[in-house]
Scaffold this motif. Sequence first.
Motif, short mmCIF file in Angstrom:
data_model
loop_
_atom_site.label_atom_id
_atom_site.label_comp_id
_atom_site.label_asym_id
_atom_site.label_seq_id
_atom_site.Cartn_x
_atom_site.Cartn_y
_atom_site.Cartn_z
N SER A 6 0.82 -1.22 0.00
CA SER A 6 0.00 0.00 0.00
C SER A 6 0.85 1.27 0.00
N ASP A 7 2.10 1.13 -0.31
CA ASP A 7 3.03 2.24 -0.26
C ASP A 7 2.65 3.31 -1.28
N GLU A 8 2.38 4.52 -0.82
CA GLU A 8 1.97 5.62 -1.70
C GLU A 8 3.04 6.00 -2.71
N ARG A 9 4.31 5.83 -2.34
CA ARG A 9 5.38 6.18 -3.28
C ARG A 9 5.35 5.29 -4.52
N LYS A 10 4.99 4.04 -4.35
CA LYS A 10 4.88 3.15 -5.50
C LYS A 10 3.73 3.58 -6.40
N LEU A 11 2.64 3.99 -5.80
CA LEU A 11 1.51 4.47 -6.59
C LEU A 11 1.88 5.75 -7.33
N ASP A 12 2.69 6.59 -6.71
CA ASP A 12 3.15 7.82 -7.38
C ASP A 12 3.97 7.50 -8.63
N VAL A 13 4.81 6.46 -8.55
CA VAL A 13 5.61 6.06 -9.71
C VAL A 13 4.69 5.60 -10.83
N VAL A 14 3.68 4.83 -10.49
CA VAL A 14 2.72 4.38 -11.51
C VAL A 14 2.00 5.57 -12.12
N GLU A 15 1.62 6.53 -11.31
CA GLU A 15 0.95 7.73 -11.82
C GLU A 15 1.84 8.49 -12.81
N GLN A 16 3.14 8.46 -12.61
CA GLN A 16 4.06 9.12 -13.54
C GLN A 16 4.11 8.40 -14.88
N LEU A 17 3.81 7.11 -14.89
CA LEU A 17 3.88 6.33 -16.13
C LEU A 17 2.60 6.43 -16.97
N ASP A 25 0.23 5.61 -26.89
CA ASP A 25 -1.05 5.03 -27.34
C ASP A 25 -1.16 3.56 -26.93
N LEU A 26 -0.78 3.29 -25.67
CA LEU A 26 -0.83 1.94 -25.13
C LEU A 26 -1.54 1.92 -23.79
N PRO A 27 -2.31 0.88 -23.52
CA PRO A 27 -2.80 0.70 -22.15
C PRO A 27 -1.61 0.41 -21.23
N MET A 28 -1.74 0.71 -19.97
CA MET A 28 -0.65 0.47 -19.03
C MET A 28 -0.22 -1.00 -19.02
N THR A 29 -1.19 -1.91 -19.16
CA THR A 29 -0.85 -3.34 -19.14
C THR A 29 0.09 -3.69 -20.29
N MET A 33 4.06 -4.94 -20.10
CA MET A 33 4.53 -6.17 -20.72
C MET A 33 5.67 -5.89 -21.70
N ALA A 34 5.51 -4.86 -22.52
CA ALA A 34 6.55 -4.53 -23.50
C ALA A 34 7.84 -4.11 -22.80
N PHE A 35 7.70 -3.39 -21.68
CA PHE A 35 8.88 -2.97 -20.92
C PHE A 35 9.62 -4.19 -20.38
N ALA A 36 8.86 -5.13 -19.82
CA ALA A 36 9.49 -6.34 -19.26
C ALA A 36 10.18 -7.15 -20.36
N ILE A 37 9.53 -7.27 -21.50
CA ILE A 37 10.09 -8.05 -22.60
C ILE A 37 11.34 -7.40 -23.17
N ALA A 38 11.43 -6.08 -23.10
CA ALA A 38 12.59 -5.36 -23.64
C ALA A 38 13.85 -5.56 -22.80
N HIS A 39 13.70 -6.01 -21.57
CA HIS A 39 14.86 -6.15 -20.68
C HIS A 39 15.52 -7.51 -20.90
N LEU A 55 -7.42 -11.36 -18.75
CA LEU A 55 -6.70 -12.33 -19.57
C LEU A 55 -6.82 -11.98 -21.05
N ASP A 56 -8.04 -11.67 -21.49
CA ASP A 56 -8.25 -11.29 -22.89
C ASP A 56 -7.40 -10.07 -23.25
N ASP A 57 -7.36 -9.09 -22.37
CA ASP A 57 -6.57 -7.88 -22.62
C ASP A 57 -5.09 -8.22 -22.79
N LEU A 58 -4.58 -9.02 -21.88
CA LEU A 58 -3.15 -9.34 -21.93
C LEU A 58 -2.80 -10.21 -23.13
#
Length: 114
Positions: A6-17, A25-29, A33-39, A55-58
Amino acid sequence: MPQHFSDERKLDVVEQLIPLAERADLPMTHLAMAFAIAHPGVTSAIIGPRTMEQLDDLLAGRAGVTLDDEVLDRIGRDRSARDRTLGPNDVAYTPPAVSSVNLRRRSVAERSAA
């Protein structure tokens, strides 16, 4: 709920993204996924949907999405050094693949899940 979830700082990072995902032009999901795959340190991107809709979205989520260097650099800037240690459970060794841009991403040809 454990405190580290529940750490607010983590939510702040998500809000920045969120604006970055919108500009790409991408959903956050799909951005996540694309970020993880790029690493190059990620051998598989594990999904954890709780509903059929998730599941359908992903699964339909643009498997061919490839983030360019500009987007990857923006994610790196938005997650500044002070945000890498977001809570007491996040303090750990920082591997070279996190600290070195050259080790943080696959070549453009290798970034798509397709």
